[in-house]
Write a protein that holds these residues in place. Sequence first.
Motif, PDB file in Angstrom:
ATOM      1  N   ARG A  90       0.892  -1.176   0.251  1.00  0.00           N
ATOM      2  CA  ARG A  90       0.067  -0.209  -0.067  1.00  0.00           C
ATOM      3  C   ARG A  90       0.744   1.301  -0.016  1.00  0.00           C
ATOM      4  O   ARG A  90       0.517   2.242  -0.663  1.00  0.00           O
ATOM      5  CB  ARG A  90      -1.098   0.088   1.243  1.00  0.00           C
ATOM      6  CG  ARG A  90      -1.678   1.058   1.304  1.00  0.00           C
ATOM      7  CD  ARG A  90      -2.211   1.432   2.686  1.00  0.00           C
ATOM      8  NE  ARG A  90      -2.754   2.696   3.011  1.00  0.00           N
ATOM      9  CZ  ARG A  90      -1.877   3.902   3.447  1.00  0.00           C
ATOM     10  NH1 ARG A  90      -0.631   3.584   3.719  1.00  0.00           N
ATOM     11  NH2 ARG A  90      -2.632   5.236   3.831  1.00  0.00           N
ATOM     12  N   ALA A 145       0.014  -5.790  -3.912  1.00  0.00           N
ATOM     13  CA  ALA A 145      -0.863  -5.404  -2.644  1.00  0.00           C
ATOM     14  C   ALA A 145      -2.118  -6.528  -2.551  1.00  0.00           C
ATOM     15  O   ALA A 145      -2.571  -6.945  -1.362  1.00  0.00           O
ATOM     16  CB  ALA A 145      -1.586  -4.011  -2.933  1.00  0.00           C
ATOM     17  N   GLU A 150      -3.120  -6.991   1.283  1.00  0.00           N
ATOM     18  CA  GLU A 150      -3.651  -5.581   1.601  1.00  0.00           C
ATOM     19  C   GLU A 150      -4.483  -5.082   0.867  1.00  0.00           C
ATOM     20  O   GLU A 150      -5.453  -4.112   1.401  1.00  0.00           O
ATOM     21  CB  GLU A 150      -2.300  -4.787   1.426  1.00  0.00           C
ATOM     22  CG  GLU A 150      -1.311  -4.959   2.451  1.00  0.00           C
ATOM     23  CD  GLU A 150       0.119  -4.205   2.053  1.00  0.00           C
ATOM     24  OE1 GLU A 150      -0.030  -2.878   2.291  1.00  0.00           O
ATOM     25  OE2 GLU A 150       1.089  -4.838   1.834  1.00  0.00           O
ATOM     26  N   LEU A 151      -4.897  -5.524  -0.544  1.00  0.00           N
ATOM     27  CA  LEU A 151      -6.007  -4.921  -1.292  1.00  0.00           C
ATOM     28  C   LEU A 151      -6.874  -6.315  -1.462  1.00  0.00           C
ATOM     29  O   LEU A 151      -6.252  -7.610  -1.679  1.00  0.00           O
ATOM     30  CB  LEU A 151      -5.529  -4.393  -2.645  1.00  0.00           C
ATOM     31  CG  LEU A 151      -4.720  -3.058  -2.628  1.00  0.00           C
ATOM     32  CD1 LEU A 151      -4.534  -2.715  -4.051  1.00  0.00           C
ATOM     33  CD2 LEU A 151      -5.606  -1.976  -1.831  1.00  0.00           C
ATOM     34  N   SER A 192      -5.911   3.933  -0.355  1.00  0.00           N
ATOM     35  CA  SER A 192      -6.414   3.735   0.927  1.00  0.00           C
ATOM     36  C   SER A 192      -7.804   3.081   0.957  1.00  0.00           C
ATOM     37  O   SER A 192      -7.900   2.334   1.885  1.00  0.00           O
ATOM     38  CB  SER A 192      -6.008   4.882   1.810  1.00  0.00           C
ATOM     39  OG  SER A 192      -4.834   5.332   2.025  1.00  0.00           O
ATOM     40  N   VAL A 195      -7.941  -0.608   0.657  1.00  0.00           N
ATOM     41  CA  VAL A 195      -7.173  -1.301   1.511  1.00  0.00           C
ATOM     42  C   VAL A 195      -8.398  -2.135   2.323  1.00  0.00           C
ATOM     43  O   VAL A 195      -9.231  -1.453   2.717  1.00  0.00           O
ATOM     44  CB  VAL A 195      -6.338  -0.516   2.487  1.00  0.00           C
ATOM     45  CG1 VAL A 195      -5.618  -1.499   3.383  1.00  0.00           C
ATOM     46  CG2 VAL A 195      -5.160   0.160   1.305  1.00  0.00           C
TER      47      VAL A 195
END
Length: 198
Positions: A90, A145, A150-151, A192, A195
């Motif tokens: 991220r 990511a 994270e994603l 963000s 995320v």
Amino acid sequence: MQEKTERRSNRERTEATRKALIAAARRLFVEKSYAETGTPEIVAAAGVTRGALYHHFTDKQALFRAVVEEEAAAVADEIDRAAPAVLFARDALIEGGAAFIEAMAAPGRTRLLLLDGPAVLGRAAMDEIDGRHAARTLRTGLAAAMGSGELPELPLDALTALLSAAFDRAALAVEAGGDAGDYRKTLEAMISGLVRRG
């Protein structure tokens, strides 16, 4: 030994001529636009002959493509430097995005890559060039990511295309006088927002 020196100096002269043509063309394409720049002006500015131009490039469009390729590579290099692999995915996306906005602020770059590039070379050619450079860095970051969790898993091509378009629009807005900080902050919020929570 002398033959090697001659070959090397010929290679160096050839490369110097090519670089001079690209530098002169870049300057003129930015000052006047692709359409308003003629090859006689380019060779005069580069200090080479017309024959030298056509030895290196089939036509003005091929020279323009070389200019665009060099600009796109420079942007990707700045992104790669700003977003090393040691960062969380991220954070790398955010730092890479900020580096993109900064790199695109180089005088004339948005015109070359985002305005004249698609008009002269076509959207498909520009997508191909971008796919080797800035879009490659974005795609790699998004894949990392997603791979790290994270994603969320999303269609990678679609996500890359949409975020790339947002970054390009931000670069154009900053070029037109928009506040770079506002665009960086908004792009960071977009990333963000993707995320995963907790």
